[in-house]
Design a protein around this motif. Structure first.
Motif, PDB file in Angstrom:
ATOM      1  N   TYR A  30     -12.952  -8.599   1.116  1.00 36.20           N
ATOM      2  CA  TYR A  30     -12.018  -8.608   2.457  1.00 36.20           C
ATOM      3  C   TYR A  30     -11.367  -7.146   2.077  1.00 36.20           C
ATOM      4  O   TYR A  30     -11.232  -6.802   1.136  1.00 36.20           O
ATOM      5  N   LEU A  31     -11.072  -6.672   3.144  1.00 34.56           N
ATOM      6  CA  LEU A  31     -10.123  -5.621   3.384  1.00 34.56           C
ATOM      7  C   LEU A  31      -8.601  -6.147   3.288  1.00 34.56           C
ATOM      8  O   LEU A  31      -8.355  -6.702   4.291  1.00 34.56           O
ATOM      9  N   PRO A  32      -7.726  -5.328   2.395  1.00 31.46           N
ATOM     10  CA  PRO A  32      -6.389  -5.932   2.652  1.00 31.46           C
ATOM     11  C   PRO A  32      -5.861  -5.443   3.796  1.00 31.46           C
ATOM     12  O   PRO A  32      -6.359  -4.547   4.539  1.00 31.46           O
ATOM     13  N   ASP A  33      -4.839  -6.026   4.415  1.00 28.41           N
ATOM     14  CA  ASP A  33      -4.017  -5.558   5.383  1.00 28.41           C
ATOM     15  C   ASP A  33      -3.261  -4.533   5.297  1.00 28.41           C
ATOM     16  O   ASP A  33      -2.436  -4.471   4.259  1.00 28.41           O
ATOM     17  N   PRO A  34      -3.620  -3.553   6.072  1.00 27.88           N
ATOM     18  CA  PRO A  34      -3.008  -2.298   5.896  1.00 27.88           C
ATOM     19  C   PRO A  34      -1.361  -2.157   6.071  1.00 27.88           C
ATOM     20  O   PRO A  34      -0.671  -1.409   5.516  1.00 27.88           O
ATOM     21  N   ARG A  35      -0.664  -3.029   6.676  1.00 27.81           N
ATOM     22  CA  ARG A  35       0.555  -3.324   6.799  1.00 27.81           C
ATOM     23  C   ARG A  35       1.086  -3.713   5.490  1.00 27.81           C
ATOM     24  O   ARG A  35       2.358  -3.148   5.030  1.00 27.81           O
ATOM     25  N   HIS A  36       0.465  -4.472   4.957  1.00 29.57           N
ATOM     26  CA  HIS A  36       0.838  -5.056   3.545  1.00 29.57           C
ATOM     27  C   HIS A  36       0.878  -4.226   2.228  1.00 29.57           C
ATOM     28  O   HIS A  36       1.651  -3.807   1.663  1.00 29.57           O
ATOM     29  N   VAL A  37      -0.383  -3.206   2.471  1.00 34.17           N
ATOM     30  CA  VAL A  37      -0.626  -2.143   1.530  1.00 34.17           C
ATOM     31  C   VAL A  37       0.483  -1.077   1.687  1.00 34.17           C
ATOM     32  O   VAL A  37       1.252  -0.746   0.893  1.00 34.17           O
ATOM     33  N   LEU A  38       0.842  -0.551   2.923  1.00 37.73           N
ATOM     34  CA  LEU A  38       2.026   0.227   3.167  1.00 37.73           C
ATOM     35  C   LEU A  38       3.320  -0.454   2.776  1.00 37.73           C
ATOM     36  O   LEU A  38       4.218   0.464   2.401  1.00 37.73           O
ATOM     37  N   ALA A  39       3.583  -1.423   3.054  1.00 37.60           N
ATOM     38  CA  ALA A  39       4.748  -2.292   2.628  1.00 37.60           C
ATOM     39  C   ALA A  39       4.970  -2.232   1.213  1.00 37.60           C
ATOM     40  O   ALA A  39       6.000  -1.872   0.866  1.00 37.60           O
ATOM     41  N   ARG A  40       3.980  -2.519   0.372  1.00 40.07           N
ATOM     42  CA  ARG A  40       3.921  -2.568  -1.036  1.00 40.07           C
ATOM     43  C   ARG A  40       4.337  -1.099  -1.349  1.00 40.07           C
ATOM     44  O   ARG A  40       5.024  -1.015  -2.531  1.00 40.07           O
ATOM     45  N   SER A  41       3.759   0.020  -1.028  1.00 39.08           N
ATOM     46  CA  SER A  41       3.854   1.155  -1.331  1.00 39.08           C
ATOM     47  C   SER A  41       5.262   1.510  -1.184  1.00 39.08           C
ATOM     48  O   SER A  41       6.011   2.377  -1.952  1.00 39.08           O
ATOM     49  N   HIS A  42       5.807   1.208   0.003  1.00 38.30           N
ATOM     50  CA  HIS A  42       7.142   1.452   0.240  1.00 38.30           C
ATOM     51  C   HIS A  42       8.189   0.916  -0.720  1.00 38.30           C
ATOM     52  O   HIS A  42       8.821   1.541  -1.001  1.00 38.30           O
ATOM     53  N   TRP A  43       7.945  -0.472  -1.014  1.00 40.25           N
ATOM     54  CA  TRP A  43       8.550  -1.006  -1.918  1.00 40.25           C
ATOM     55  C   TRP A  43       8.591  -0.353  -3.231  1.00 40.25           C
ATOM     56  O   TRP A  43       9.830  -0.188  -3.926  1.00 40.25           O
ATOM     57  N   ARG A  44       7.361  -0.180  -3.712  1.00 40.09           N
ATOM     58  CA  ARG A  44       7.362   0.505  -4.929  1.00 40.09           C
ATOM     59  C   ARG A  44       8.037   1.855  -5.245  1.00 40.09           C
ATOM     60  O   ARG A  44       8.640   2.211  -6.083  1.00 40.09           O
ATOM     61  N   ARG A  45       7.956   2.773  -4.290  1.00 42.72           N
ATOM     62  CA  ARG A  45       8.329   4.086  -4.209  1.00 42.72           C
ATOM     63  C   ARG A  45       9.938   3.839  -4.230  1.00 42.72           C
ATOM     64  O   ARG A  45      10.818   4.669  -4.755  1.00 42.72           O
ATOM     65  N   ARG A  46      10.691   2.819  -3.595  1.00 42.55           N
ATOM     66  CA  ARG A  46      11.917   2.512  -3.334  1.00 42.55           C
ATOM     67  C   ARG A  46      12.589   2.242  -4.531  1.00 42.55           C
ATOM     68  O   ARG A  46      13.526   2.606  -5.077  1.00 42.55           O
ATOM     69  N   HIS A  47      11.744   1.341  -5.275  1.00 38.03           N
ATOM     70  CA  HIS A  47      12.042   0.698  -6.646  1.00 38.03           C
ATOM     71  C   HIS A  47      12.284   2.063  -7.710  1.00 38.03           C
ATOM     72  O   HIS A  47      12.958   2.016  -8.640  1.00 38.03           O
ATOM     73  N   GLN A  48      11.263   2.821  -7.508  1.00 43.44           N
ATOM     74  CA  GLN A  48      10.965   3.793  -8.494  1.00 43.44           C
ATOM     75  C   GLN A  48      12.085   4.721  -8.383  1.00 43.44           C
ATOM     76  O   GLN A  48      12.767   5.615  -9.220  1.00 43.44           O
ATOM     77  N   HIS A  49      12.450   5.237  -7.002  1.00 38.74           N
ATOM     78  CA  HIS A  49      13.767   5.988  -6.845  1.00 38.74           C
ATOM     79  C   HIS A  49      15.137   5.483  -7.443  1.00 38.74           C
ATOM     80  O   HIS A  49      15.824   6.005  -7.884  1.00 38.74           O
TER      81      HIS A  49
END
Length: 77
Positions: free
Chosen positions: A44-63
């Protein structure tokens, strides 16, 4: 990493060819193996919204971690 493992454990046989193989093909590379594995393994292909939300969360956490790191060492942000 799976592609690297595949290349490491797969013995290279001199003159070995895939069925219907053209003699002008280069050897399998890590990017090509990774591409093949992704196409063959992923069902299956991952849901693009989930992928983008995960990226947003990860970058916020790193900041936040960077700010904490700098503050702990007395640096100004």
């Amino acid at each position: 990493m799976l592609a690297h493992t595949f290349l490491t454990v797969t013995p290279v046989k001199k003159g070995a060819r895939e069925p219907g193989d053209d003699s002008e093909l280069i050897a399998l590379s890590v990017p090509e193996i990774r591409r093949l594995l992704c196409l063959l393994i992923w069902t299956y292909l991952p849901d693009p919204r989930h992928v983008l939300a995960r990226s947003h969360w990860r970058r916020r956490h790193q900041h936040r971690a960077r700010q904490c790191h700098y503050r702990a060492r007395g640096h100004l942000s």
